[in-house]
Design a protein around this motif. Structure first.
Motif, mmCIF file in Angstrom:
data_model
loop_
_atom_site.group_PDB
_atom_site.id
_atom_site.type_symbol
_atom_site.label_atom_id
_atom_site.label_comp_id
_atom_site.label_asym_id
_atom_site.label_seq_id
_atom_site.Cartn_x
_atom_site.Cartn_y
_atom_site.Cartn_z
ATOM 1 N N GLU A 151 0.849 -1.195 0.000
ATOM 2 C CA GLU A 151 0.000 0.000 0.000
ATOM 3 C C GLU A 151 0.883 1.242 0.000
ATOM 4 O O GLU A 151 1.869 1.334 0.734
ATOM 5 N N GLN A 152 0.552 2.215 -0.832
ATOM 6 C CA GLN A 152 1.432 3.340 -1.097
ATOM 7 C C GLN A 152 1.185 4.567 -0.222
ATOM 8 O O GLN A 152 2.088 5.073 0.427
ATOM 9 N N TRP A 153 -0.046 5.056 -0.228
ATOM 10 C CA TRP A 153 -0.320 6.370 0.376
ATOM 11 C C TRP A 153 -0.026 6.384 1.876
ATOM 12 O O TRP A 153 0.733 7.215 2.378
ATOM 13 N N GLY A 154 -0.603 5.449 2.604
ATOM 14 C CA GLY A 154 -0.415 5.429 4.054
ATOM 15 C C GLY A 154 1.000 5.088 4.457
ATOM 16 O O GLY A 154 1.576 5.711 5.351
ATOM 17 N N ASN A 155 1.599 4.082 3.812
ATOM 18 C CA ASN A 155 2.950 3.681 4.185
ATOM 19 C C ASN A 155 3.975 4.768 3.883
ATOM 20 O O ASN A 155 4.886 5.012 4.672
ATOM 21 N N THR A 156 3.835 5.421 2.732
ATOM 22 C CA THR A 156 4.768 6.500 2.398
ATOM 23 C C THR A 156 4.622 7.654 3.377
ATOM 24 O O THR A 156 5.615 8.254 3.816
ATOM 25 N N CYS A 157 3.376 7.950 3.755
ATOM 26 C CA CYS A 157 3.126 9.003 4.740
ATOM 27 C C CYS A 157 3.815 8.680 6.069
ATOM 28 O O CYS A 157 4.472 9.534 6.673
ATOM 29 N N LEU A 158 3.693 7.427 6.515
ATOM 30 C CA LEU A 158 4.326 7.017 7.769
ATOM 31 C C LEU A 158 5.845 7.170 7.712
ATOM 32 O O LEU A 158 6.476 7.647 8.655
ATOM 33 N N ILE A 159 6.436 6.756 6.596
ATOM 34 C CA ILE A 159 7.894 6.784 6.504
ATOM 35 C C ILE A 159 8.401 8.214 6.335
ATOM 36 O O ILE A 159 9.464 8.567 6.851
ATOM 37 N N VAL A 160 7.639 9.065 5.655
ATOM 38 C CA VAL A 160 8.004 10.486 5.589
ATOM 39 C C VAL A 160 8.005 11.095 6.986
ATOM 40 O O VAL A 160 8.872 11.905 7.331
ATOM 41 N N ARG A 161 7.063 10.678 7.810
ATOM 42 C CA ARG A 161 7.026 11.196 9.187
ATOM 43 C C ARG A 161 8.268 10.774 9.963
ATOM 44 O O ARG A 161 8.758 11.512 10.815
ATOM 45 N N LYS A 162 8.790 9.593 9.675
ATOM 46 C CA LYS A 162 10.052 9.179 10.296
ATOM 47 C C LYS A 162 11.179 10.124 9.884
ATOM 48 O O LYS A 162 12.019 10.506 10.720
#
Length: 435
Positions: free
Chosen positions: A401-412
């Motif tokens: 899954e792209q949108w949620g996972n990328t958002c989480l990793i950007v927050r890291k």
């Protein structure tokens, strides 16, 4: 699939249907009080689970009004009654809308569901959603809609609009410093440098949800616009290619924006969408923010600025790039009122209904046959989409899954993680999907 992203990020990261953003973080309490059920037993009934309701006709909610108009059209044509079952999370201890939707589909509680991308992907992989490719209206869908919502060869969801994200630009400030609108990452960095040197403390207003749009635009510019989309996605799904190889350039770009002071990472990490950066953009303290199409039409967002505003795509090697995540209506595979549900949905996403919906909301229709004149500020973004130039922020055919996972990793990254650590997280998640 990263469970944390499914729980927390589906509804917060999408804003095309504004009412979806009412969801909050999952808890263990009894949430039955949050469910609103509107009943009418005088007609054949189709149960619709949605974050929007039909029980408060005086509510000032344009998205709900537009959806209601199409529901009424279906009811009148078919002689059915569409009953809204809705859920509102009241505080952080309540389940998210996504959590409740997953439970309801798995329990076969409704007929039609309005779902976010990650939920569509999960339920499609579980074979719990009906294949909608046989609907007459499906023939009119834009390619971007079909690509985003096909799981294992089945079209499992259809939206009423295409939600597009772009950069909201204060054109007056760009003109003041003789800056052209940026197309590439290098041109964007140069614009930020000039703003910074001329006393603009933070050229980019950011929040904790939408910075992934920069990354996705750069990561997948070639994948979606290079003529080899299906093969590249197959290679990612098999593990032959690595998501981290696609993502690295975008994360390095984002890190450079942070290192140069063009983005305030600490503020972005704790800021809600529009609430965190909106005031500075509207008061012309910052010339650039990112948001979704509808924010340009809504006076509660950026619909009435005191300056010349334009909405353009994100910088990429292929120029200005819209980012498009897509929600959608789905029907349960074992829906109790399956035939009536299919006929109802066929009308809801028909050209006739989508013309009504799009004219009311001033949005991009999911049908290639329906065009609505957009406000001048949105024309640069709209032109790119009409040229079939875009990047999908959500794609149900990708196993990760792209949108949620990328958002989480950007927050890291915002919280101090290195680019290498972020890439390692993508590799870990990809390995999980391969299992």
């Amino acid at each position: 699939m990263n469970k944390e992203s499914v729980k927390k990020f589906g509804v917060f990261c999408l804003a095309g249907l504004a009412a979806v953003s009412i969801a909050a973080c999952k808890g263990n309490g009894d949430n039955s009080k949050n469910i609103i059920i509107s009943e009418d037993k005088t007609k054949r009934v189709i149960n619709l689970f949605s974050p929007m309701e039909k029980t408060r006709p005086d509510a000032d909610n344009v998205a709900r009004t537009a959806a209601d108009k199409t529901i009424i059209l279906a009811e009148e044509k078919l002689g059915v009654s569409v009953q809204y079952n809705t859920y509102t999370a009241e505080n952080y201890q309540d389940k998210t809308y996504d959590d409740v939707a997953l439970d309801r589909v798995r329990s076969n509680m409704d007929d039609i569901y309005l779902l976010n991308p990650d939920t569509i992907q999960i339920l499609g992989e579980e074979n719990l959603l009906m294949d909608l490719s046989g609907l007459e209206s499906a023939k009119n869908l834009r390619d971007v809609v079909k690509i985003a919502n096909i799981v294992d060869g089945k079209l499992v969801a259809i939206p009423q609009e295409v939600v597009a994200y772009g950069l909201f630009i204060n054109k007056d400030m760009f003109d003041q410093y003789n800056l052209s609108l940026p197309n590439t990452p290098e041109e964007f960095l140069e614009c930020c440098r000039v703003f910074k040197e001329n006393g603009i403390e933070t050229p980019i207003g950011a929040n904790r949800w939408w910075l992934e749009t920069f990354v996705l635009a750069q990561a997948y510019a070639d994948l979606y616009n290079g003529g080899n989309t299906e093969a590249e996605i197959a290679a990612l799904n098999s593990g032959e290619s690595k998501y981290s190889d696609y993502m690295r350039e975008g994360f390095e770009f984002l890190q450079e924006l942070i290192d140069c002071g063009y983005i305030d990472a600490k503020k972005a990490y704790v800021s809600e969408a529009i609430e965190g950066e909106g005031a500075d953009f509207l008061s012309q303290k910052t010339p650039i923010v990112m948001a979704y199409w509808g924010a340009a039409n809504a006076e509660t967002a950026y619909g009435n600025p005191d300056f010349n505003m334009l909405v353009i795509g994100f910088p990429s090697k292929r120029g200005q790039m819209p980012v498009v995540p897509i929600t959608g209506f789905a029907i349960g595979a074992d829906a109790e009122h399956a035939e009536d549900a299919k006929k109802t949905l066929d009308i809801l996403v028909s050209d006739e209904a989508l013309q009504i919906y799009s004219e009311t909301n001033k949005v991009i229709s999911s049908s290639k046959n329906v065009e609505v004149e957009c406000i001048p500020a949105l024309k640069p973004l709209n032109n790119r989409i009409n040229e079939n130039v875009y990047v999908l922020g959500s794609n149900a055919s990708m196993k990760l899954e792209q949108w949620g996972n990328t958002c989480l990793i950007v927050r890291k990254l915002l919280n101090g993680a290195t680019v290498e650590a972020c890439m390692a997280e993508f590799d870990r998640l990809q390995q999980e999907t391969l299992k």
